[in-house]
Write a protein that holds these residues in place. Structure first.
Motif, PDB file in Angstrom:
ATOM      1  N   THR A   5       0.846  -1.188   0.000  1.00 31.74           N
ATOM      2  CA  THR A   5       0.000   0.000   0.000  1.00 31.74           C
ATOM      3  C   THR A   5       0.883   1.240   0.000  1.00 31.74           C
ATOM      4  O   THR A   5       1.703   1.426   0.904  1.00 31.74           O
ATOM      5  CB  THR A   5      -0.866   0.020   1.264  1.00 31.74           C
ATOM      6  N   ARG A   7       1.002   5.144   0.377  1.00 33.13           N
ATOM      7  CA  ARG A   7       0.170   6.242   0.871  1.00 33.13           C
ATOM      8  C   ARG A   7       0.684   7.564   0.309  1.00 33.13           C
ATOM      9  O   ARG A   7       1.829   7.948   0.534  1.00 33.13           O
ATOM     10  CB  ARG A   7       0.187   6.263   2.400  1.00 33.13           C
ATOM     11  N   ARG A  22      -7.646  12.117  -7.367  1.00 30.86           N
ATOM     12  CA  ARG A  22      -8.279  10.982  -6.698  1.00 30.86           C
ATOM     13  C   ARG A  22      -8.904  10.033  -7.723  1.00 30.86           C
ATOM     14  O   ARG A  22      -8.735   8.829  -7.637  1.00 30.86           O
ATOM     15  CB  ARG A  22      -9.313  11.482  -5.699  1.00 30.86           C
ATOM     16  N   ARG A  26      -7.041   6.463  -7.451  1.00 32.95           N
ATOM     17  CA  ARG A  26      -7.542   5.853  -6.215  1.00 32.95           C
ATOM     18  C   ARG A  26      -7.396   4.324  -6.206  1.00 32.95           C
ATOM     19  O   ARG A  26      -7.354   3.702  -5.164  1.00 32.95           O
ATOM     20  CB  ARG A  26      -8.977   6.272  -5.926  1.00 32.95           C
ATOM     21  N   ARG A  27      -7.329   3.731  -7.416  1.00 26.80           N
ATOM     22  CA  ARG A  27      -7.157   2.273  -7.439  1.00 26.80           C
ATOM     23  C   ARG A  27      -5.733   1.844  -7.120  1.00 26.80           C
ATOM     24  O   ARG A  27      -5.485   0.744  -6.649  1.00 26.80           O
ATOM     25  CB  ARG A  27      -7.539   1.715  -8.803  1.00 26.80           C
ATOM     26  N   GLN A  28      -4.791   2.698  -7.424  1.00 27.29           N
ATOM     27  CA  GLN A  28      -3.376   2.324  -7.234  1.00 27.29           C
ATOM     28  C   GLN A  28      -2.834   2.653  -5.837  1.00 27.29           C
ATOM     29  O   GLN A  28      -1.987   1.948  -5.317  1.00 27.29           O
ATOM     30  CB  GLN A  28      -2.474   3.030  -8.256  1.00 27.29           C
ATOM     31  N   TYR A  29      -3.326   3.762  -5.271  1.00 32.79           N
ATOM     32  CA  TYR A  29      -2.726   4.218  -4.017  1.00 32.79           C
ATOM     33  C   TYR A  29      -3.773   4.502  -2.963  1.00 32.79           C
ATOM     34  O   TYR A  29      -4.941   4.658  -3.254  1.00 32.79           O
ATOM     35  CB  TYR A  29      -1.943   5.524  -4.240  1.00 32.79           C
ATOM     36  N   GLU A  30      -3.302   4.570  -1.758  1.00 31.43           N
ATOM     37  CA  GLU A  30      -4.139   5.059  -0.677  1.00 31.43           C
ATOM     38  C   GLU A  30      -3.936   6.571  -0.674  1.00 31.43           C
ATOM     39  O   GLU A  30      -2.843   7.060  -0.377  1.00 31.43           O
ATOM     40  CB  GLU A  30      -3.670   4.436   0.645  1.00 31.43           C
ATOM     41  N   ILE A  31      -4.995   7.299  -1.036  1.00 32.61           N
ATOM     42  CA  ILE A  31      -4.811   8.725  -1.300  1.00 32.61           C
ATOM     43  C   ILE A  31      -5.359   9.603  -0.183  1.00 32.61           C
ATOM     44  O   ILE A  31      -6.461   9.380   0.325  1.00 32.61           O
ATOM     45  CB  ILE A  31      -5.470   9.100  -2.641  1.00 32.61           C
ATOM     46  N   TYR A  32      -4.572  10.596   0.189  1.00 32.78           N
ATOM     47  CA  TYR A  32      -4.996  11.627   1.134  1.00 32.78           C
ATOM     48  C   TYR A  32      -4.862  12.960   0.421  1.00 32.78           C
ATOM     49  O   TYR A  32      -3.886  13.174  -0.306  1.00 32.78           O
ATOM     50  CB  TYR A  32      -4.130  11.616   2.387  1.00 32.78           C
ATOM     51  N   TYR A 121       8.167   6.054  -4.402  1.00 36.79           N
ATOM     52  CA  TYR A 121       7.943   5.058  -3.354  1.00 36.79           C
ATOM     53  C   TYR A 121       9.160   4.124  -3.225  1.00 36.79           C
ATOM     54  O   TYR A 121       9.579   3.787  -2.112  1.00 36.79           O
ATOM     55  CB  TYR A 121       6.680   4.236  -3.614  1.00 36.79           C
TER      56      TYR A 121
END
Lengths: 359, 139
Positions: A5, A7, A22, A26-32, A121
């Protein structure tokens, strides 16, 4: 495949951009996402973010200002700067002070951005892995240090007691009371002690960073001659030390070097030589100490001269550990010294060493 | 050879070494009396207890470094606070099997330690040290 995951925090004052981001990722990462630097900081303080994207042009705090503000407090996440126009000054500032990993122009290309985040990453992971490895190594090193310390105490203490008992046996006149057994115990004990000492010397030499202390060669050589001459009363020493200037060097290594050379000079004597002699000459000037240690002992075979500094090299006739001269060479290398040896079977051996003066 | 009038205090946690070292001292006739303490704490207590009876205090102390609870250096930290009248009349040497350079440096740097003797204890080394300090020792 089980992808980790990732982030990602994206900070931009335009809600549209945040939404677009987003939607794309949004499918690839945990987005903030955060609408301002202040909000971004709040997220960073609570969540372990791997990659931060920040827009350069924001009211109150720009992307670069934000990155600069977290250089020390939140150093781990990898930073990517997004800008709509190429502002060379902001860019230079970002690279020089904001620890920026990449710079991407808006509007972004999804594939380019995706690749950048992926690479970021990887960089993040490499950074963390490296840090974990360093912590692990520090721990191992620390354990090794304690292990060595305990060898020098726990392992050696009982051995020294045994040697103490043998000395008492001698004092009480019992040494010859059991045939040659006491003598054999003594030989074995001394040999074991010698190995422990050499092992510690070798280890300490490879590990310790050179220290700088003032060295009085008269005092040092005097002590070493006393120490080694103690076991061999037949050898006479001619010590000639010319030190009028201050000498600064690595006390431990210099002692190890001189101690090994003096001990060798005594050990490898001709058994039938009547005037066993060791000459020690030391000249100290502002740049270096020049040491000559000469003996009229057995000498070293020409074909052996090349090999005597190698680890575990020993000549067939003599019972060394094969560590002494190896340690001398290693120690000299550590303190930028040099060593030369000349020897022949008739006149014995001369070691010439130089040790730089670090004053 | 020094007259055997003095008292030596041995501080060591190791029974065998205590036995060996007191035997070496006895055979060499260096001291009239050997006091044995099996820990730094015991050594401190012995001295504290006898501060008012100087005839029971040691003239010379042989101190081990590596001991559980209170090691030699911790002993010295407390020892240095004893009254000068006692410290001036008693000499202290460390007797240890340590090869640790840090230990050796620390021992040499301590003004209360006249020498770091290495185990095993050789009578002639001890004698030389005692001769050197015989006037100070008053023996």
């Amino acid at each position: 495949m089980n992808n980790p995951t990732v982030r990602v925090l994206y900070i931009d004052d335009e809600e549209n951009n945040l939404q677009a981001f987003r939607a794309s990722f949004r499918r690839q990462y945990e987005i903030y996402t955060a609408i301002s630097a202040a909000e971004g900081l709040k997220i960073l303080q609570n969540i372990d973010i791997h990659v931060i994207l920040a827009d350069q042009k924001m009211p109150n705090t720009t992307g670069v200002e934000f990155f600069k503000s977290i250089v020390d407090t939140i150093p781990d996440p990898i930073r990517i700067l997004l800008t709509g126009y190429t502002d060379i000054e902001a860019l230079a500032d970002a690279i020089n002070h904001g620890d920026i990993y990449r710079y991407i122009t808006k509007p972004w290309n999804d594939l380019e951005l995706h690749n950048s985040i992926k690479n970021a990453y990887d960089a993040y992971k490499a950074k963390i892995d490296l840090r974990n490895k360093i912590t692990e190594l520090e721990k191992t090193n620390d354990e090794l240090n304690r292990f060595i310390y305990s060898i020098s105490h726990e392992l050696r203490a009982p051995l020294v007691s045994v040697i103490g008992i043998i000395n008492l046996v001698k004092m009480e006149g019992l040494y010859d009371s059991s045939g040659e057994y006491w003598g054999l115990i003594e030989t074995c004990s001394n040999k074991l002690d010698y190995y422990i000492q050499k092992t510690l010397q070798y280890y300490k030499n490879t590990k310790d960073i050179p220290d700088h202390s003032e060295i009085d060669f008269n005092k040092l050589v005097g002590e070493l001659v006393d120490l080694h001459g103690f076991s061999d009363k037949e050898t006479s020493f001619n010590v000639n030390i010319n030190q009028t200037t201050k000498f600064v060097g690595d006390a431990f290594r210099i002692e190890v070097i001189l101690s090994n050379l003096i001990s060798n000079a005594i050990k490898y004597q001709k058994t039938n030589e009547l005037n066993k002699t060791v000459n020690i000459e030391i000249d100290v000037n502002d740049f270096e100490a020049r040491v000559n240690i000469n003996d009229n002992g057995l000498g070293i075979l020409k074909e052996h001269l090349e090999k005597i500094f190698m680890q575990f090299f020993k000549s067939k006739m003599h019972h060394g550990s094969g560590l002494g001269l190896f340690i001398v060479k290693e120690a000299l290398t550590k303190i930028n010294g040099t060593i030369n040896v000349s020897s022949n079977i008739e006149d014995g051996t001369t070691f010439k060493i130089t040790i730089p003066n670090a004053k | 050879m020094p007259n055997k009038t003095g008292k030596v205090l041995l501080i060591d946690d190791n029974d065998i070494d205590l036995k060996i070292n007191s035997k070496v001292i006895k055979l060499s006739n260096f001291f009239e009396e050997i006091i044995i303490c099996q820990s730094g704490k015991e050594g401190i207590e012995y001295i504290t207890k006898n501060l008012d009876t100087p005839e029971l205090l040691p003239d010379f102390i042989l101190l081990d470094i590596q001991m559980p609870e209170m090691d030699g250096f911790e002993f010295l930290e407390i020892y240095k606070n004893f009254p000068r009248t006692f410290l001036d009349n008693c000499k202290l040497a460390i007797l240890s099997s340590t090869l640790d350079f840090g230990d050796i440096k620390k021992a040499e740097a301590n003004p209360l330690v006249i020498k770091l003797l290495k185990k095993p204890l050789y009578p002639n080394e001890l004698q030389e040290l005692l001769n050197k300090h015989s006037t100070l020792l008053g023996i």
